[in-house]
Design a protein around this motif. Structure first.
Motif, PDB file in Angstrom:
ATOM      1  N   ASP A  20       0.832  -1.194   0.000  1.00  0.00           N
ATOM      2  CA  ASP A  20       0.000   0.000   0.000  1.00  0.00           C
ATOM      3  C   ASP A  20       0.875   1.255   0.000  1.00  0.00           C
ATOM      4  O   ASP A  20       1.869   1.320   0.716  1.00  0.00           O
ATOM      5  CB  ASP A  20      -0.907  -0.020   1.234  1.00  0.00           C
ATOM      6  CG  ASP A  20      -1.957   1.057   1.199  1.00  0.00           C
ATOM      7  OD1 ASP A  20      -2.372   1.460   0.096  1.00  0.00           O
ATOM      8  OD2 ASP A  20      -2.374   1.496   2.290  1.00  0.00           O
ATOM      9  N   LEU A  30      -1.766  -6.450 -12.666  1.00  0.00           N
ATOM     10  CA  LEU A  30      -2.304  -6.857 -11.372  1.00  0.00           C
ATOM     11  C   LEU A  30      -2.755  -8.311 -11.453  1.00  0.00           C
ATOM     12  O   LEU A  30      -3.728  -8.630 -12.142  1.00  0.00           O
ATOM     13  CB  LEU A  30      -3.483  -5.964 -10.978  1.00  0.00           C
ATOM     14  CG  LEU A  30      -4.163  -6.336  -9.665  1.00  0.00           C
ATOM     15  CD1 LEU A  30      -3.214  -6.170  -8.490  1.00  0.00           C
ATOM     16  CD2 LEU A  30      -5.417  -5.498  -9.470  1.00  0.00           C
ATOM     17  N   THR A  32      -3.103 -10.397  -8.487  1.00  0.00           N
ATOM     18  CA  THR A  32      -3.995 -10.627  -7.359  1.00  0.00           C
ATOM     19  C   THR A  32      -3.834  -9.501  -6.349  1.00  0.00           C
ATOM     20  O   THR A  32      -2.895  -8.714  -6.434  1.00  0.00           O
ATOM     21  CB  THR A  32      -3.730 -12.009  -6.720  1.00  0.00           C
ATOM     22  OG1 THR A  32      -4.758 -12.306  -5.766  1.00  0.00           O
ATOM     23  CG2 THR A  32      -2.378 -12.057  -6.042  1.00  0.00           C
ATOM     24  N   THR A  33      -4.752  -9.403  -5.421  1.00  0.00           N
ATOM     25  CA  THR A  33      -4.755  -8.352  -4.411  1.00  0.00           C
ATOM     26  C   THR A  33      -5.189  -8.942  -3.071  1.00  0.00           C
ATOM     27  O   THR A  33      -5.836  -9.992  -3.035  1.00  0.00           O
ATOM     28  CB  THR A  33      -5.692  -7.199  -4.823  1.00  0.00           C
ATOM     29  OG1 THR A  33      -5.766  -6.253  -3.750  1.00  0.00           O
ATOM     30  CG2 THR A  33      -7.081  -7.682  -5.152  1.00  0.00           C
ATOM     31  N   SER A  34      -4.845  -8.278  -1.993  1.00  0.00           N
ATOM     32  CA  SER A  34      -5.254  -8.745  -0.666  1.00  0.00           C
ATOM     33  C   SER A  34      -6.699  -8.368  -0.356  1.00  0.00           C
ATOM     34  O   SER A  34      -7.276  -8.866   0.610  1.00  0.00           O
ATOM     35  CB  SER A  34      -4.314  -8.191   0.407  1.00  0.00           C
ATOM     36  OG  SER A  34      -4.322  -6.775   0.389  1.00  0.00           O
ATOM     37  N   ASN A  35      -7.314  -7.491  -1.166  1.00  0.00           N
ATOM     38  CA  ASN A  35      -8.725  -7.147  -0.965  1.00  0.00           C
ATOM     39  C   ASN A  35      -9.601  -8.348  -1.303  1.00  0.00           C
ATOM     40  O   ASN A  35      -9.402  -8.987  -2.336  1.00  0.00           O
ATOM     41  CB  ASN A  35      -9.123  -5.961  -1.844  1.00  0.00           C
ATOM     42  CG  ASN A  35      -8.501  -4.670  -1.381  1.00  0.00           C
ATOM     43  OD1 ASN A  35      -7.985  -4.570  -0.284  1.00  0.00           O
ATOM     44  ND2 ASN A  35      -8.537  -3.673  -2.236  1.00  0.00           N
ATOM     45  N   CYS A  40      -8.201  -3.130  -6.574  1.00  0.00           N
ATOM     46  CA  CYS A  40      -7.281  -2.201  -5.939  1.00  0.00           C
ATOM     47  C   CYS A  40      -7.424  -0.861  -6.650  1.00  0.00           C
ATOM     48  O   CYS A  40      -8.022  -0.773  -7.722  1.00  0.00           O
ATOM     49  CB  CYS A  40      -5.839  -2.707  -5.992  1.00  0.00           C
ATOM     50  SG  CYS A  40      -5.051  -2.558  -7.590  1.00  0.00           S
ATOM     51  N   GLN A  58      -8.197  -7.812 -10.178  1.00  0.00           N
ATOM     52  CA  GLN A  58      -7.189  -8.869 -10.312  1.00  0.00           C
ATOM     53  C   GLN A  58      -7.564  -9.830 -11.426  1.00  0.00           C
ATOM     54  O   GLN A  58      -8.721  -9.928 -11.816  1.00  0.00           O
ATOM     55  CB  GLN A  58      -7.042  -9.633  -9.001  1.00  0.00           C
ATOM     56  CG  GLN A  58      -8.194 -10.570  -8.698  1.00  0.00           C
ATOM     57  CD  GLN A  58      -7.990 -11.324  -7.399  1.00  0.00           C
ATOM     58  OE1 GLN A  58      -7.273 -10.876  -6.526  1.00  0.00           O
ATOM     59  NE2 GLN A  58      -8.616 -12.462  -7.275  1.00  0.00           N
TER      60      GLN A  58
END
Length: 75
Positions: A20, A30, A32-35, A40, A58
């Motif tokens: 972040d 992108l 993948t994302t932690s959301n 994102c 993602q």
């Protein structure tokens, strides 16, 4: 497996983990994302002068292959 590496040393095919508020190259994809909802927001004001955040999604089903919680390993 992640390794700590300067972004300027990244090569084609490397997977880069961005945190972040971190600055990174504009030519990344992108995966993948932690959301949980798979999105994102990216600030591109240094490229195009726009102040709005750009929403990115993602790649489909990539979170099964890449674990975003994994910590980088030393080189």
């Amino acid at each position: 497996e992640y390794f700590n590496k300067l972004i300027g040393l990244a090569q084609i095919g490397d997977i880069v983990k961005c945190e972040d508020q971190e600055t990174f190259a504009a030519d990344l994809i992108l995966l993948t994302t932690s959301n949980e909802n798979g999105d994102c927001f990216i600030k591109t004001s240094s490229l195009d002068g726009e102040k709005n955040l750009k929403k990115r999604l993602q790649a489909q089903d990539m979170d099964e292959f890449i674990k975003v919680s994994q910590e980088p390993q030393p080189l």
